[in-house]
Scaffold this active site. Structure first.
Site, PDB file in Angstrom:
ATOM      1  N   GLU A 201       0.835  -1.205   0.000  1.00 28.33           N
ATOM      2  CA  GLU A 201       0.000   0.000   0.000  1.00 28.33           C
ATOM      3  C   GLU A 201       0.862   1.243   0.000  1.00 28.33           C
ATOM      4  O   GLU A 201       1.984   1.236   0.496  1.00 28.33           O
ATOM      5  CB  GLU A 201      -0.829   0.059   1.297  1.00 28.33           C
ATOM      6  CG  GLU A 201      -2.091  -0.727   1.267  1.00 28.33           C
ATOM      7  CD  GLU A 201      -2.901  -0.567   2.544  1.00 28.33           C
ATOM      8  OE1 GLU A 201      -3.895  -1.263   2.655  1.00 28.33           O
ATOM      9  OE2 GLU A 201      -2.548   0.252   3.424  1.00 28.33           O
ATOM     10  N   ARG A 298     -16.392  -7.476  14.580  1.00 21.99           N
ATOM     11  CA  ARG A 298     -16.596  -7.845  15.984  1.00 21.99           C
ATOM     12  C   ARG A 298     -16.733  -6.574  16.794  1.00 21.99           C
ATOM     13  O   ARG A 298     -16.588  -5.474  16.262  1.00 21.99           O
ATOM     14  CB  ARG A 298     -15.377  -8.619  16.479  1.00 21.99           C
ATOM     15  CG  ARG A 298     -14.090  -7.800  16.262  1.00 21.99           C
ATOM     16  CD  ARG A 298     -12.866  -8.429  16.862  1.00 21.99           C
ATOM     17  NE  ARG A 298     -11.639  -7.927  16.271  1.00 21.99           N
ATOM     18  CZ  ARG A 298     -10.971  -6.859  16.672  1.00 21.99           C
ATOM     19  NH1 ARG A 298     -11.421  -6.128  17.674  1.00 21.99           N
ATOM     20  NH2 ARG A 298      -9.870  -6.480  16.067  1.00 21.99           N
TER      21      ARG A 298
HETATM   22  P1  ADP Z   1      -4.197  -4.593  11.702  1.00 26.92           P
HETATM   23  O1  ADP Z   1      -5.048  -5.663  11.125  1.00 26.92           O
HETATM   24  O2  ADP Z   1      -2.903  -5.112  12.192  1.00 26.92           O
HETATM   25  O3  ADP Z   1      -4.957  -3.743  12.648  1.00 26.92           O
HETATM   26  P2  ADP Z   1      -4.376  -2.339   9.845  1.00 26.92           P
HETATM   27  O4  ADP Z   1      -4.446  -2.474   8.368  1.00 26.92           O
HETATM   28  O5  ADP Z   1      -5.628  -1.987  10.528  1.00 26.92           O
HETATM   29  O6  ADP Z   1      -3.767  -3.699  10.418  1.00 26.92           O
HETATM   30  O7  ADP Z   1      -3.248  -1.273  10.184  1.00 26.92           O
HETATM   31  C1  ADP Z   1      -2.794  -1.080  11.492  1.00 26.92           C
HETATM   32  C2  ADP Z   1      -2.188   0.299  11.636  1.00 26.92           C
HETATM   33  O8  ADP Z   1      -1.112   0.521  10.718  1.00 26.92           O
HETATM   34  C3  ADP Z   1      -3.152   1.424  11.352  1.00 26.92           C
HETATM   35  O9  ADP Z   1      -3.927   1.743  12.477  1.00 26.92           O
HETATM   36  C4  ADP Z   1      -2.220   2.556  10.939  1.00 26.92           C
HETATM   37  O10 ADP Z   1      -1.660   3.192  12.057  1.00 26.92           O
HETATM   38  C5  ADP Z   1      -1.118   1.846  10.220  1.00 26.92           C
HETATM   39  N1  ADP Z   1      -1.381   1.843   8.772  1.00 26.92           N
HETATM   40  C6  ADP Z   1      -2.053   0.894   8.099  1.00 26.92           C
HETATM   41  N2  ADP Z   1      -2.111   1.178   6.778  1.00 26.92           N
HETATM   42  C7  ADP Z   1      -1.454   2.337   6.610  1.00 26.92           C
HETATM   43  C8  ADP Z   1      -1.133   3.141   5.469  1.00 26.92           C
HETATM   44  N3  ADP Z   1      -1.506   2.784   4.250  1.00 26.92           N
HETATM   45  N4  ADP Z   1      -0.449   4.282   5.664  1.00 26.92           N
HETATM   46  C9  ADP Z   1      -0.036   4.646   6.904  1.00 26.92           C
HETATM   47  N5  ADP Z   1      -0.283   3.918   8.009  1.00 26.92           N
HETATM   48  C10 ADP Z   1      -0.982   2.775   7.878  1.00 26.92           C
HETATM   49  P1  ADP Z   2      -9.004  -3.546  18.409  1.00 28.78           P
HETATM   50  O1  ADP Z   2      -8.749  -3.614  16.935  1.00 28.78           O
HETATM   51  O2  ADP Z   2     -10.331  -4.071  18.842  1.00 28.78           O
HETATM   52  O3  ADP Z   2      -8.688  -2.240  19.001  1.00 28.78           O
HETATM   53  P2  ADP Z   2      -6.416  -4.410  18.979  1.00 28.78           P
HETATM   54  O4  ADP Z   2      -6.031  -4.171  17.573  1.00 28.78           O
HETATM   55  O5  ADP Z   2      -5.900  -3.518  20.018  1.00 28.78           O
HETATM   56  O6  ADP Z   2      -7.994  -4.549  19.053  1.00 28.78           O
HETATM   57  O7  ADP Z   2      -6.000  -5.848  19.416  1.00 28.78           O
HETATM   58  C1  ADP Z   2      -5.298  -6.659  18.520  1.00 28.78           C
HETATM   59  C2  ADP Z   2      -5.917  -8.001  18.483  1.00 28.78           C
HETATM   60  O8  ADP Z   2      -5.748  -8.693  19.725  1.00 28.78           O
HETATM   61  C3  ADP Z   2      -7.381  -7.896  18.207  1.00 28.78           C
HETATM   62  O9  ADP Z   2      -7.700  -8.827  17.213  1.00 28.78           O
HETATM   63  C4  ADP Z   2      -8.029  -8.244  19.512  1.00 28.78           C
HETATM   64  O10 ADP Z   2      -9.208  -8.969  19.247  1.00 28.78           O
HETATM   65  C5  ADP Z   2      -6.992  -9.112  20.203  1.00 28.78           C
HETATM   66  N1  ADP Z   2      -7.030  -8.906  21.663  1.00 28.78           N
HETATM   67  C6  ADP Z   2      -6.722  -7.779  22.310  1.00 28.78           C
HETATM   68  N2  ADP Z   2      -6.890  -7.942  23.635  1.00 28.78           N
HETATM   69  C7  ADP Z   2      -7.294  -9.214  23.827  1.00 28.78           C
HETATM   70  C8  ADP Z   2      -7.647 -10.003  24.975  1.00 28.78           C
HETATM   71  N3  ADP Z   2      -7.631  -9.511  26.207  1.00 28.78           N
HETATM   72  N4  ADP Z   2      -8.025 -11.263  24.795  1.00 28.78           N
HETATM   73  C9  ADP Z   2      -8.061 -11.772  23.569  1.00 28.78           C
HETATM   74  N5  ADP Z   2      -7.741 -11.087  22.459  1.00 28.78           N
HETATM   75  C10 ADP Z   2      -7.379  -9.829  22.568  1.00 28.78           C
END
Ligand code: ADP
Ligand code: ADP
Ligand code: MG
Length: 667
Positions: A201, A298
């Site tokens: 990306e 979720r």
């Molecule tokens: P995850 O499944 O691990 O949550 P995400 O795709 O939601 O992965 O991305 C996690 C974090 O990484 C985002 O909250 C953001 O801070 C950063 N991020 C993801 N995609 C981008 C992007 N294209 N540019 C800048 N930061 C990004």
């Molecule tokens: P969210 O996207 O809901 O903010 P996070 O990205 O902070 O959650 O958490 C990363 C992953 O770890 C998520 O998929 C969340 O479901 C899992 N997770 C976080 N805390 C816990 C917990 N206490 N028990 C089980 N799974 C958890």
């Protein structure tokens, strides 16, 4: 259909959170638990509880058949998955439904549609939702992906398509770094998700993470419950979340809300979901500068901030939707009231690179008053290496952002945790950080200000002296003097009783002499005290509440003595002192004879056996602590004398894992 009994297929704070709402609605609850959680809060809170297996999540909280069996045996008619564990597992949803039970969440097909980031992006493009520019096609060859990265323009982000929790993600600044970043992202993805396919990306400039809470029902209605800003991140993981997003223009909120509803409608979404967007905030927030990243199918960890600004109970909505009811409100009946902020309190050591920690919570007190605390533990409970080390979420609401942040900072200062290290000081500092406080947000904020955010708070000398006095056991009646044995003495200095003792402060060992003065009061001597000594007067303790006078100022604090530790809560900060046990005087790594664990964790693999020759740097033991894996290497060339741990063993911080024979064997 009505739901009369819910089994919660989770643990910790989210299990407790779900139980609370179920109880409010008159619905019975069933907890499931692992052997490590037999005494856990969620087990105590539920009406019924079923043991489903050993501590390892793969043997308990991830065991679909054991959970379904528990549901059948207790006559539950619905299953709430919480977050994490099986919450986004379409196979589990199908099995739940096949067993004739309701899954409190979306359909298996909706979860599947959003489960892989590449497929989800392709689907969203079709639904006319703006997606982050990039490549999410089939090809996985280095040349193709590197070429795509060039087309997209650096910096780019490589992402595991099966990713979550910030894993399998690498920011790449230049073409030269691409190949190495790709293989390391792939390795991490393979290990974490068993899937090493990636997408590439555009790395959005000055990124802000803004997500929209959506809700659908089984009658075709979808609404959004506005946005949450989760830009305060570390390693792509959320630290503090808030709602609404500071500076959000109304037209952008409208556009994002609509895009999120479109996304949900494209997959016939029912239940609670979150559509995550990345926003280019280099030029402020603008309605044409947000792009879809992923959808979490979720309830989200940070859902309470949405509850506080809307006055709604999202778990109640989830249950109603699962029971077949229509959404309780329409879009135009929803509005934002004030501002809410949530901080996640973790057992982790910010000063040591946020190393996860464990420990028994010898003392735990949460702030009371106008503050919400969602916790899954209580005093006496243990944070183990088996699960996420989150202790609680502290959530504040105010009329304005400044008011909510002020309340949150105050609440963090009144949060008392003894028995493990926590990130509360780091969170308080973040609340007061000038950039954060004035909402100059982007996802790089924490990293940029990391030094000031994680600096060790200064240790007041009077507190150091008081801790020594408490440990000396000479303190006034009414104090818990359980540790007299750990002091040297008593002896006398000029005819008054005195004791000598050592305490470890921030890794440094400090020698104290505590002397009772004839005129009353105490004289505490130590090299770390500015003038070499300090006088404490009028020392009085009632339970954990201590009062004393130092430097002519009367002060108060709370002081807790627990296994091997003294913890003092003073002026909003926590100060920890370790009482050396005297037993462990082994050498440190770096040429020594021993291999120590650097953190509490579980031994995954032992790679050496007694008698084996090793060279400095050879991997000896692999251990895992929560989300990290680390290799412990031989400190020098030598022969393994003995190995003190076996695979699966739980070890504490600093434990000796293996020893080398004295002397170096000639090669
Ligand atoms: P995850 O499944 O691990 O949550 P995400 O795709 O939601 O992965 O991305 C996690 C974090 O990484 C985002 O909250 C953001 O801070 C950063 N991020 C993801 N995609 C981008 C992007 N294209 N540019 C800048 N930061 C990004
Ligand atoms: P969210 O996207 O809901 O903010 P996070 O990205 O902070 O959650 O958490 C990363 C992953 O770890 C998520 O998929 C969340 O479901 C899992 N997770 C976080 N805390 C816990 C917990 N206490 N028990 C089980 N799974 C958890
Ligand atoms: Mg995400």
């Amino acid at each position: 259909m009505t739901i009369t009994k819910i089994l919660i297929a989770n643990r910790g704070e989210i299990a407790c959170r779900v139980i609370r709402t179920a109880r409010k609605m008159g619905i019975a609850t069933v907890a499931v638990y692992s052997e490590a959680d037999a005494g856990a809060l969620h087990v105590e809170m539920a009406d019924e509880a079923v043991l489903i297996g050993p501590a390892q999540a793969s043997e308990s909280y991830l065991k679909a058949d054991a959970i379904l069996d528990a549901a059948t045996r207790t006559g539950a008619d619905a299953i709430h998955p919480g977050y994490g564990f099986l919450s986004e597992n379409p196979g589990f949803v199908a099995a739940v439904e096949k067993a004739g039970l309701k899954f409190i969440g979306p359909s298996a097909s909706a979860i599947r549609a959003m489960g892989l980031k590449d497929a989800a992006k392709a689907l969203m493009e079709k639904a006319k939702v703006p997606v982050v520019p990039g490549y999410h096609g089939e090809a996985q060859e280095l040349v193709v992906l590197a070429g795509k990265a060039n087309e997209i323009g650096f910096p780019v982000l490589i992402k595991a398509r099966a990713g979550g929790g910030g894993k399998g993600m690498r920011k790449v600044e230049t073409q030269a770094e691409f190949a190495a970043a790709l293989s390391s992202a792939r390795r991490e993805a393979k290990a974490a998700f068993g899937d090493d396919r990636v997408l590439v990306e555009k790395y959005v400039a000055t990124p802000r993470h803004i997500e929209i809470q959506v809700f659908g029902d089984h009658h075709g209605n979808v609404v959004h419950l506005f946005e949450r800003d989760c830009s305060a991140q570390r390693r792509h993981q959320k630290v503090i979340e808030e709602a609404p997003a500071p500076g959000m223009p109304e037209d952008m909120r409208e556009a994002m809300g609509q895009a999120a509803v479109q996304a949900a409608k494209a997959i016939n979404y029912a239940g609670a979901g979150t559509v995550e967007f990345i926003v280019d905030a280099s030029d402020g927030l603008r309605a044409d500068r947000f792009w879809f990243m992923e959808m979490n199918t979720r309830l989200q960890v940070e859902h309470p901030v949405t509850e506080l600004i809307t006055g709604l109970d999202l778990v109640e909505w989830q249950i109603r939707v699962a029971a077949g009811e229509e959404l309780p409100l329409t879009q135009d009946q929803l509005s934002i009231n004030g501002h809410a902020v949530e901080a996640r309190i973790y057992a982790e050591d910010a000063a040591k690179g946020f190393l996860p920690a464990v420990g028994r919570l010898a003392h735990l007190e949460f702030p009371t008053g106008d503050i919400r605390v969602d916790a899954g533990v209580r005093a006496g409970d243990e944070i183990t290496p088996f699960y996420d080390p989150m202790i609680a979420k502290v959530i504040a609401h105010g009329r304005t952002r400044a008011e909510a942040l002020g309340k949150l900072a105050g609440a963090l200062g009144r949060t008392e945790v003894a028995g493990t290290v926590t990130n509360t000081a780091f969170l308080s500092r973040l609340c007061h950080d000038p950039d954060f406080a004035s909402a100059r947000l982007d996802t790089g904020l924490i990293d940029r200000n990391l030094d000031s955010l994680t600096a060790k708070p200064p240790m007041p000398e009077a507190i150091m002296a008081l801790a020594a006095l408490a440990v000396s056991g000479m303190a006034p009646a009414g104090t818990a003097a359980d540790t007299v044995a750990s002091t040297i003495g008593p002896f006398e200095i000029w005819g008054t009783p005195a004791r000598r003792l050592t305490l470890e402060i921030g890794g440094e060992t400090e020698e104290f002499t505590v002397q009772r003065l004839e005129a009353g009061g105490w004289r505490i001597t130590a090299a770390a005290l500015g003038d070499g000594a300090i006088l404490l007067n009028d020392v009085a303790a009632r339970g954990h509440d201590w009062r004393f006078t130092a430097g002519g100022v009367s002060r108060r604090c709370r002081l807790i003595q627990s296994e091997g530790r003294v913890t003092v809560f003073y002026e909003g900060l926590t100060h920890d002192f370790v009482k050396p046990s005297g037993a462990q005087c082994g050498e440190q790594a770096g040429g020594g004879d021993q291999v120590h664990s650097a953190m509490p964790g579980i031994i995954k693999q032992v790679l050496v056996a007694p008698g084996q020759e090793v060279a400095a740097g050879d991997a000896m033991v692999i251990m895992e602590a929560m989300k990290m894996e680390m290799t412990l290497a031989a400190p020098r060339n030598g022969v393994v004398a003995d190995v003190l741990v076996s695979e699966g063993a739980q070890v504490s911080d600093g434990a000796v894992l293996a020893r080398l024979e004295a002397g170096v064997k000639a090669a």
